[in-house]
Enzyme design. Sequence first.
Site, mmCIF file in Angstrom:
data_model
loop_
_atom_site.group_PDB
_atom_site.id
_atom_site.type_symbol
_atom_site.label_atom_id
_atom_site.label_comp_id
_atom_site.label_asym_id
_atom_site.label_seq_id
_atom_site.Cartn_x
_atom_site.Cartn_y
_atom_site.Cartn_z
ATOM 1 C CE LYS A 129 -4.042 1.918 2.274
ATOM 2 N NZ LYS A 129 -3.619 3.305 2.384
ATOM 3 N NE ARG A 150 -9.747 9.184 -1.752
ATOM 4 C CZ ARG A 150 -10.489 8.557 -0.846
ATOM 5 N NH1 ARG A 150 -11.116 7.460 -1.192
ATOM 6 N NH2 ARG A 150 -10.585 8.994 0.367
ATOM 7 C CE LYS A 301 -5.988 -3.510 -4.958
ATOM 8 N NZ LYS A 301 -5.220 -2.746 -5.950
ATOM 9 C CE LYS A 325 -2.933 2.139 6.845
ATOM 10 N NZ LYS A 325 -3.994 3.107 7.106
#
Length: 707
Positions: A129, A150, A301, A325
């Site tokens: 990430k 975004r 995913k 995380k």
Amino acid sequence: MSGEEIDVAHLTEAQARAELARLAQVLTEADAAYHTHDAPVMSDAAYDALKARNAAIEARFPALKRPDSPSGRVGAPPADGFAKLRHKVRMLSLANAFEDREIIEFDARIRRYLGLPETAPLVYTAEPKIDGLSLSLRYEAGRLVQAATRGDGEVGENVTANARTIADIPERLDGAPEVLEIRGEVYMSHADFEVLNARQAARGEKSFANPRNAAAGSLRQLDPAVTAERPLRFFAYGWGEVSAPLADTQMGAIARLAALGFPTNPLTTLCDGPDALLAQYREIEQARATLGYDIDGVVYKVNDLALQARLGFRATTPRWAIAHKFPAELAWTRLEAIDIQVGRTGALSPVARLRPVTVGGVVVRSATLHNEDYIAGRSATGEPIREGRDIRVGDWVQVYRAGDVIPKVADVDLGRRPADAVPFVFPDKCPECGSDAVREPGDSVRRCVGGLICPAQAVERLRHFVSRPAFDIEGLGAKQIEAFYRDGWIREPADIFTLEARFGEGLQQLRNREGWGDKSAKNLFEAIDQKRTIPFARLLCALGIRHVGEQASSLIARHYGTWEAFVAAMDAARDPNSPEWKDLLAIDGVGEVMATSLVRTMTEPHERASIERLTAHLTILPAERADTARSPIAGKTLVFTGTLERMTRAEAKTRAEALGAKVAGSVSARTDLVIAGPGAGSKAKKAAELGIEVIDEDAWLALIGAP
Ligand code: IVH
């Protein structure tokens, strides 16, 4: 070649002066057209050429540089300096997990939703990430035509000119679908970050706290020339609108993006279940220190894109992905004071004022202490937390932050507690208005009962009302709201829209106020007028109803379509047996707490009167109803019965609701359609008696266009 590019070496001083005056005017107008009115009057290239010409003349005749020179306008971008762009496909965020257990649950949840047995294979991708900011790149006929941040996920900022300066982002693609939106992360490497900060310091300019801030600040520069100087990079990890599928799997799609020329992360791997995911997490965590760029976790995913499509989305996050995380970063520092802030719903929130300390590259001066129980060392149910250790002013406390969240105080070192430290006494009066601050049974939070007589609540509500996701009124920020409130000019949202009328000579009065000139007063009234027409979702969000944030507001607006329909439904939903109450609860993303808060606020007489005083000044734009424009089942009431073989009940219900249908538990005269699988009993029979259409699962799949 454009006329702007002629050599400036031959200009006389008089010509140069006249030319600088002309450029100042043209560029000012172009800026206003682009930033304020979202309607550019020239191409980015033409604008850049004008700026370059201005700079060249100034370099040759420094004495002629004008006080209003456009070259001085480089620097920190005003947040609303970019044109807005609506994303064709929403840009979502990811649900977070911190513990291994949550990853096992993630897999189990997906299997349950899809109706997959534990033994059936289910493959995932795992990839770092990236700690940067997401960007959506739109290619048409293989050419980059648009780049957007975004933003709130629905509307981002147009940063096309800036994105074009990033070397990792191809300008043209060979063999791409006609329309291709690439999503990925813009970031800065550690090495480039060090060099940039050293350069900023040498120039006497501000340095950045961490590579992420540097990347964000650099991408959101109003002057693309500044972005071009900043060494930004890009990893592609996803896509938005595509005119033809990229592949059947996530991994296949990523390979396709790589083949098209996008950098993709080399640590992306396939994993055949939670154990493999956790093993890969540890690998990536090990590699973290040597990657040369910041990552803050690992993203998992579902690999099969058909399964991703079936799993779909919750309000703001996909069901088929999760971010695992890395543990939060920690530091110890002294707690200097505990302040109590009063929020717009009257909640008294304790805030730790800390001796400044660096946590994961960011200087932290304050942190949340949650509520009075947390300070006292017990949970809402009375269980000890931190083994019962309380937190006192003067203590040494452990502060942590994970990702972008507000820093928190985690622990306290009793060994370093000053001898004279005393337990913190949480106030039972509002520090702002002196009203009682009470704690309802079952609520962990103490609230001021002063309502709108509490200046803190009133001001917070007004500040929220004019904030960016709400009315976003230019020139009416937190500072102005406070001043207007203090002077009694604006006490509730409706007052904003009568400001000009009430102060007919108001312009004169406003002009007399500190900091307001003719122009700014006129601009303010214009900005207010512009917002007399407002989308339903923004209005709802602006009301600041407890538990109803930006995302929920848009869900609700899309569900009801018009404001009038929503208000009527809230009135009817006061009756917990009404279909309107059930309909409200059936919205994916609306739970009982939110629904109660909505109905209560919308029907409370004082609140309602205040809302009506406001809406009298507004034209409320209806919301586009979700995905239902061409839906064959929009507005219909469905009942599922018997066993579904190709999707679980949960999935069927979500799909039906996404297409605008309601799903009921039992068949009645209101039912429009019954979907009956094997084993359907009394419900199918009753439907037949009532003459209601009954279809099987295949017909259902065909109806909703499922493969
Ligand atoms: S997938 C539909 N993959 O993390 C969800 N996101 O916390 C699409 N991010 O907004 C996101 N690395 O900015 C995805 N490998 C990665 C990512 C990644 C970083 C960011 C992204 C997203 C945020 C969510």
